[in-house]
Design an enzyme around this catalytic site. Sequence first.
Site, mmCIF file in Angstrom:
data_model
loop_
_atom_site.group_PDB
_atom_site.id
_atom_site.type_symbol
_atom_site.label_atom_id
_atom_site.label_comp_id
_atom_site.label_asym_id
_atom_site.label_seq_id
_atom_site.Cartn_x
_atom_site.Cartn_y
_atom_site.Cartn_z
ATOM 1 N N CYS A 106 0.828 -1.211 0.000
ATOM 2 C CA CYS A 106 0.000 0.000 0.000
ATOM 3 C C CYS A 106 0.866 1.265 0.000
ATOM 4 O O CYS A 106 1.492 1.561 -1.017
ATOM 5 C CB CYS A 106 -0.988 -0.024 1.161
ATOM 6 N N HIS A 210 -3.703 -4.983 -0.106
ATOM 7 C CA HIS A 210 -3.285 -5.504 1.199
ATOM 8 C C HIS A 210 -3.407 -7.028 1.224
ATOM 9 O O HIS A 210 -4.390 -7.573 1.759
ATOM 10 C CB HIS A 210 -4.156 -4.900 2.312
ATOM 11 N N GLU A 212 -1.988 -9.021 3.139
ATOM 12 C CA GLU A 212 -1.963 -9.502 4.527
ATOM 13 C C GLU A 212 -3.362 -9.593 5.116
ATOM 14 O O GLU A 212 -3.544 -10.167 6.199
ATOM 15 C CB GLU A 212 -1.056 -8.609 5.386
#
Length: 234
Positions: A106, A210, A212
Amino acid sequence: MHPIIGIIASAKDVDDLTSTTTYPKAIEAAGGIPVVLPCGDDLDTYDHFLDICDGFMFTGGCDIRPARYGEETLPECGGIQDHRDIIELAFFEKAIKTDKPLIAICRGIQLVNVGLGGTLYQDIPSQLGTNIAHKQNEGRFEPSHSVNVIENTPLHDMTGGKATMMANSFHHQAIKDLGHGLAVMARAEDGIIEAVYMPEKPYVRAYQWHPERLWQIDGDNLAIFTEFVKACRK
């Protein structure tokens, strides 16, 4: 041996460092040992991190000051933290020279691009306009759109030759002009750059979305971290 991954802390202000749990959990799931690095004032401290860590992660957060890539700040530009800009850009300059694996997410992809002389769209809606909601309405752990994976790139190889993969969107800025040495791995349907790498470096990968927040529901996003941690073991 489990490699040690230095995760750069974000900062609510100069007195409040933070890291969401999603970053270290993704590294742990991939077999690494996450260590959150403070966004302190002493750049010499980071020389020790360069020795201790086997790889580095640059994380999400606030906008980068446009003056750092030669532009005036537009009204639509978001919050800026000069302290974080200064520390992270200086550390990136040091880390990239070590040739240790580096992943950026990001804000991280934007920082890598600016650190390599690139520029950013300060605000996608006002500067470009798009049918894709790059600040999604879906939940934090849900995908919102797909990205087109470019052939003959590391991301294409990692996904087993898939043409697309799922992504999420929590940004209003993005890469405009590519930094020196970067190549594109994926784009959104509207053309926004979603992933880049450095062909001349052993391992530099950066993602606008993202992963994650998606690795628990999607194998391709998990592979982003397993590939990174594997590279840190070498």
